[in-house]
Design a protein around this motif. Structure first.
Motif, short mmCIF file in Angstrom:
data_model
loop_
_atom_site.label_atom_id
_atom_site.label_comp_id
_atom_site.label_asym_id
_atom_site.label_seq_id
_atom_site.Cartn_x
_atom_site.Cartn_y
_atom_site.Cartn_z
N ASN A 162 -15.22 8.64 -54.92
CA ASN A 162 -14.79 9.53 -53.84
C ASN A 162 -13.42 10.05 -54.24
OD1 ASN A 162 -13.97 10.85 -51.50
ND2 ASN A 162 -14.91 9.34 -50.14
N SER A 217 -10.69 5.07 -49.39
CA SER A 217 -12.03 5.10 -48.80
C SER A 217 -12.72 3.73 -48.83
CB SER A 217 -12.90 6.11 -49.54
OG SER A 217 -13.05 5.74 -50.90
N LYS A 224 -13.44 2.22 -51.74
CA LYS A 224 -14.31 2.34 -52.91
C LYS A 224 -14.33 1.07 -53.75
CE LYS A 224 -12.55 5.25 -55.62
NZ LYS A 224 -11.93 4.16 -56.42
N ILE A 236 -21.08 6.89 -52.45
CA ILE A 236 -19.83 7.48 -51.99
C ILE A 236 -19.37 6.77 -50.72
CG2 ILE A 236 -18.66 9.61 -51.32
CD1 ILE A 236 -20.99 11.14 -52.66
N VAL A 281 -17.06 6.44 -47.57
CA VAL A 281 -16.30 7.39 -46.76
C VAL A 281 -15.64 6.64 -45.62
CG1 VAL A 281 -16.48 9.37 -45.20
CG2 VAL A 281 -17.75 9.38 -47.35
N LEU A 307 -14.62 15.93 -48.94
CA LEU A 307 -15.98 15.52 -49.30
C LEU A 307 -16.79 16.70 -49.84
CD1 LEU A 307 -17.71 12.97 -49.37
CD2 LEU A 307 -18.59 13.58 -47.11
#
Length: 271
Positions: A11, A16, A18, A155, A157, A167
């Motif tokens: 991302n 986020s 990740k 991904i 978010v 995005l």
């Protein structure tokens, strides 16, 4: 997909979740009896820090046994794998020198495929069921390398007013990558840092569901201070506090990942 499955977590929006999602899904897969290799592709070293103490991670970063050195030499990355403290879970650590990886790639022939070539022997060996790659929060040649080396991208978010920011750029970039890697799948979007008391979650979910062709994982990850404590102790939340809410959510997400990429599978936790 058959054989080793290569999934990256990407991302272009920082914060986020990740790296946290990558490390905890990796640990969850290992708890299901899968053999997993984590690849830390970010100069921030967060994925490496999720498994090892800071001093050890910095030792990896200063040594010649890290991803940056492997990519710089265009070497077989098999020799850069280190064993983690957890069963069935290995790591290729990162380096702070990854900040200059774009420069290293710039003049290379077929530079978009260097990571794929460096990983080829690991993938073909079948030593791992899953290879999970943590990408940095950018869009550029290195992230394109990671995506070209992957079968699918997940991904994460963040459920916040700015969580959706950028995005559209991420999906536009994926479209560009598919021109040279047409088989890349969008494995799905996972919503993280959810506070169900606030309306941002519902707003984020509704917005994502309006996007054509975007799969959203049923499992979402709520805000939990236990995750921060697990990071402080350099272990995934399922190893740090296995009965916590977040541990349960990450395990449910892991089951979804297995069901999505191993069609018809039955998921049972290894004792």
């Amino acid at each position: 997909m058959t054989g080793t499955k290569v999934i990256c977590f990407a991302n272009n929006k920082g914060g986020s979740g990740k790296s946290t999602t990558c490390s905890n899904v990796g640990y969850g897969l290992s708890a299901l009896g899968k053999k997993v290799l984590l690849v830390d592709g970010d100069m921030q070293l967060n994925l490496s820090l999720s498994l090892f103490e800071e001093e050890q991670v910095l030792d990896f970063a200063r040594s010649e046994k890290n991803l940056y050195e492997g990519i710089r030499r265009q070497a077989d990355l098999t020799g850069f794998i280190v064993k983690s403290p957890f069963e069935n879970l290995d790591l290729i650590p990162s380096s702070t020198l990854m900040c200059s990886i774009e420069y290293e790639l710039f003049t290379k022939w077929q530079r978009e495929y260097i990571l794929k070539k460096c990983m080829a022997n690991i993938v073909s060996s079948g030593a791992y069921d899953y290879i999970l790659i943590d990408a940095p929060p950018t869009l550029g040649g290195w992230v394109m390398n990671i995506l070209c080396a992957s079968d699918a991208v997940i991904i994460p978010v963040e459920s916040s007013p700015w969580g959706m920011f950028g995005l559209a750029n991420m999906f536009e970039f994926l479209g560009e990558v598919r021109q040279i890697a047409p088989n890349l799948e969008t494995g799905g979007v996972v919503i993280t840092k959810v506070d169900t008391r606030k309306s941002y979650f519902r707003q984020t979910l509704d917005t994502l569901k309006e996007l054509d062709g975007v799969k959203v994982f049923d499992t979402y990850i709520r805000v939990d201070s236990g995750v921060e404590w697990s990071q402080d102790n350099h272990v995934p939340i399922m190893a740090y506090r296995k009965n916590s809410r977040s541990a349960g959510e990450y395990m449910e997400l892991t089951r979804e990942v297995v069901q999505r990429f191993e069609r018809g599978s039955t998921v049972c936790i290894r004792n």
